[in-house]
Enzyme design. Sequence first.
Site, PDB file in Angstrom:
ATOM      1  NE  ARG A 187     -10.034  13.538   3.599  1.00  0.00           N
ATOM      2  CZ  ARG A 187      -9.857  12.218   3.635  1.00  0.00           C
ATOM      3  NH1 ARG A 187     -10.829  11.415   4.027  1.00  0.00           N
ATOM      4  NH2 ARG A 187      -8.715  11.705   3.255  1.00  0.00           N
TER       5      ARG A 187
ATOM      6  CG  HIS B  59     -12.986   4.178   3.873  1.00  0.00           C
ATOM      7  ND1 HIS B  59     -13.665   5.205   4.484  1.00  0.00           N
ATOM      8  CD2 HIS B  59     -11.676   4.419   4.053  1.00  0.00           C
ATOM      9  CE1 HIS B  59     -12.786   6.058   5.005  1.00  0.00           C
ATOM     10  NE2 HIS B  59     -11.565   5.599   4.752  1.00  0.00           N
TER      11      HIS B  59
ATOM     12  N   GLY C 178     -12.748   6.475  11.301  1.00  0.00           N
ATOM     13  CA  GLY C 178     -11.329   6.617  11.650  1.00  0.00           C
ATOM     14  C   GLY C 178     -10.955   8.067  11.479  1.00  0.00           C
ATOM     15  CG  ASN C 179      -7.378  11.202  10.769  1.00  0.00           C
ATOM     16  OD1 ASN C 179      -8.020  12.009  11.444  1.00  0.00           O
ATOM     17  ND2 ASN C 179      -6.295  11.533  10.115  1.00  0.00           N
TER      18      ASN C 179
ATOM     19  CG  ASP D  89      -5.745  10.832  18.595  1.00  0.00           C
ATOM     20  OD1 ASP D  89      -6.672  10.275  19.225  1.00  0.00           O
ATOM     21  OD2 ASP D  89      -4.687  10.262  18.302  1.00  0.00           O
TER      22      ASP D  89
ATOM     23  NE  ARG E 119      -6.222   1.719   0.345  1.00  0.00           N
ATOM     24  CZ  ARG E 119      -6.196   2.869   0.988  1.00  0.00           C
ATOM     25  NH1 ARG E 119      -5.097   3.297   1.521  1.00  0.00           N
ATOM     26  NH2 ARG E 119      -7.287   3.580   1.103  1.00  0.00           N
TER      27      ARG E 119
ATOM     28  CE  LYS F 179       0.286   2.950   6.502  1.00  0.00           C
ATOM     29  NZ  LYS F 179      -1.049   3.461   6.347  1.00  0.00           N
TER      30      LYS F 179
ATOM     31  CB  VAL G 272     -13.302   6.474  15.807  1.00  0.00           C
ATOM     32  CG1 VAL G 272     -14.325   6.988  16.803  1.00  0.00           C
ATOM     33  CG2 VAL G 272     -12.217   7.515  15.559  1.00  0.00           C
ATOM     34  N   GLY G 273     -14.291   3.546  15.417  1.00  0.00           N
ATOM     35  CA  GLY G 273     -15.390   2.577  15.504  1.00  0.00           C
ATOM     36  C   GLY G 273     -15.022   1.329  16.296  1.00  0.00           C
ATOM     37  CD  GLU G 274     -11.102  -1.801  14.056  1.00  0.00           C
ATOM     38  OE1 GLU G 274     -10.042  -2.013  14.677  1.00  0.00           O
ATOM     39  OE2 GLU G 274     -11.172  -1.810  12.818  1.00  0.00           O
TER      40      GLU G 274
ATOM     41  CG  ASN H  27      -1.775   1.177   1.377  1.00  0.00           C
ATOM     42  OD1 ASN H  27      -1.788   2.045   0.502  1.00  0.00           O
ATOM     43  ND2 ASN H  27      -2.530   1.241   2.469  1.00  0.00           N
TER      44      ASN H  27
ATOM     45  CD  GLU I 172      -9.095  -0.709   4.690  1.00  0.00           C
ATOM     46  OE1 GLU I 172      -8.666  -0.373   5.809  1.00  0.00           O
ATOM     47  OE2 GLU I 172      -9.314   0.112   3.785  1.00  0.00           O
TER      48      GLU I 172
HETATM   49  P1  AMP Z   1      -7.762   5.042  11.486  1.00  0.00           P
HETATM   50  O1  AMP Z   1      -7.814   6.201  10.514  1.00  0.00           O
HETATM   51  O2  AMP Z   1      -8.788   3.992  11.206  1.00  0.00           O
HETATM   52  O3  AMP Z   1      -6.374   4.501  11.686  1.00  0.00           O
HETATM   53  O4  AMP Z   1      -8.183   5.660  12.902  1.00  0.00           O
HETATM   54  C1  AMP Z   1      -7.394   6.618  13.536  1.00  0.00           C
HETATM   55  C2  AMP Z   1      -8.220   7.290  14.590  1.00  0.00           C
HETATM   56  O5  AMP Z   1      -8.669   6.328  15.551  1.00  0.00           O
HETATM   57  C3  AMP Z   1      -7.438   8.340  15.360  1.00  0.00           C
HETATM   58  O6  AMP Z   1      -7.967   9.615  15.095  1.00  0.00           O
HETATM   59  C4  AMP Z   1      -7.667   8.000  16.806  1.00  0.00           C
HETATM   60  O7  AMP Z   1      -8.166   9.132  17.437  1.00  0.00           O
HETATM   61  C5  AMP Z   1      -8.771   6.980  16.804  1.00  0.00           C
HETATM   62  N1  AMP Z   1      -8.604   6.051  17.928  1.00  0.00           N
HETATM   63  C6  AMP Z   1      -7.714   5.058  18.068  1.00  0.00           C
HETATM   64  N2  AMP Z   1      -7.853   4.459  19.290  1.00  0.00           N
HETATM   65  C7  AMP Z   1      -8.848   5.121  19.931  1.00  0.00           C
HETATM   66  C8  AMP Z   1      -9.469   5.002  21.216  1.00  0.00           C
HETATM   67  N3  AMP Z   1      -9.079   4.081  22.087  1.00  0.00           N
HETATM   68  N4  AMP Z   1     -10.456   5.870  21.521  1.00  0.00           N
HETATM   69  C9  AMP Z   1     -10.849   6.807  20.642  1.00  0.00           C
HETATM   70  N5  AMP Z   1     -10.312   6.962  19.420  1.00  0.00           N
HETATM   71  C10 AMP Z   1      -9.328   6.141  19.057  1.00  0.00           C
END
Ligand code: AMP
Length: 405
Positions: free
Chosen positions: A241, A180, A210-211, A285, A91, A14, A334-336, A7, A386
């Site tokens: 964004r 996504h 996520g971000n 974050d 990817r 990556k 965030v979702g996980e 990727n 992914e």
């Molecule tokens: P991703 O783009 O899927 O890698 O997600 C990154 C985002 O996940 C970051 O902005 C983090 O703030 C958020 N994140 C990761 N761990 C946690 C957590 N334990 N609680 C809240 N947000 C999280």
Amino acid sequence: MKVLVVNCGSSSLKYQLFDMDRQACMARGNVERVGTAEAFIVHRPDGADKVRRDVEAADHEQAMKYVFECLVDPRIGVISDLAEISAIGHRVVHGGEKFAGSVLINGAVMQALEDCQDLAPLHNPPNIMGIEACRRLMPDLPMVGVFDTAFHQTMPKEAYLYGLGYDMYTKYGVRRYGFHGTSHRYVSARAAEILGRPVEELCTVTCHLGNGSSLAAVKHGESIDTSMGFTPLEGLVMGTRSGDIDPAIVSFLCEKLGRSASEVVLGYLNKSSGVLGLSGGLSNDFRDLEQAAGRGHELAKLALDVFAYRVVKYIGAYAAAMGQLDVIVFTAGVGENSAEMRARICSRLSGFGISIDPEKNNVRGSEQIISTPTSRATVMVVPTNEEAMIARDTAEIVSRLGARS
Ligand code: AMP
């Protein structure tokens, strides 16, 4: 069969090496700051400590050489010969309308990717560089392209067309593409698997938070709508964004800020907005924002509320679009990981009979049903993967070729 997943970003590469027979990741890593004098590689063999090395990587081809070196290194490597790798899965962010699924890369595919550059000027060029680098280094190895947009190619016209002149679509390809897709495809299928239900029976909203964030309406296994659009800027409020805004704001801000339209769109709306902007520049974050909100930071709380509200609005819209809602899936950073954000979102859906169990919701990064038995839709956490999906597609396509394994 062993499959390498690659990727490439503009300054990063990556990778993950999968053993498909064991369905296991053997090693993963990344080369950062490609194209600068400070490039370095971090390599993590499965079950061992990560190793960091400074490298000379003026471009993706040099970066890729270090990846191969690490994979066969007698000390930190996981294979003894590069010939053990049967294929590489890449990817690719944008496949336009040409790719509704993953494909074996050949000259015609490379040409089609070049033709899509216009649509994803930030993302596709590094993806193409990565493919070209691998093809030069391993010319006999089959390579497969897996597109972020492909899963959403099942959207009907009424969902992917904007209210613009039809010729904007036919002449310039202006339409919703969605992104996504590999994640939405993986988690919707995995959710059905966990529930022991055929995916063809379910109407699912997948929330990749996520971000960068997007939602998809997955009806009977097919994406019928998604919140990102022509670019990843549309839809939810994200880390940096803006998501959906009135398009007239762009020219208004150009005037007020004395900037060009592309500066406002590529700079301000993509990089300085979202929860970062809403929180007064505090952070993109969600961990920082949740902590600050807990301490009484008003703008951090507002940013989280705006984020949650927009997710809820889209869940409602997609329930209406599908005519049914069986499952809501949370995935990505965030979702996980954020029980707090999941609770913020689901509490706003209680009027529709959706309820989660706070104890079950207290989960981070693992598969779990978090709804109560009486909830009108099943709510789940399904960590996305992914890379595994890219490896799976690659192995499938290469096996069909009867390639070496
Ligand atoms: P991703 O783009 O899927 O890698 O997600 C990154 C985002 O996940 C970051 O902005 C983090 O703030 C958020 N994140 C990761 N761990 C946690 C957590 N334990 N609680 C809240 N947000 C999280």
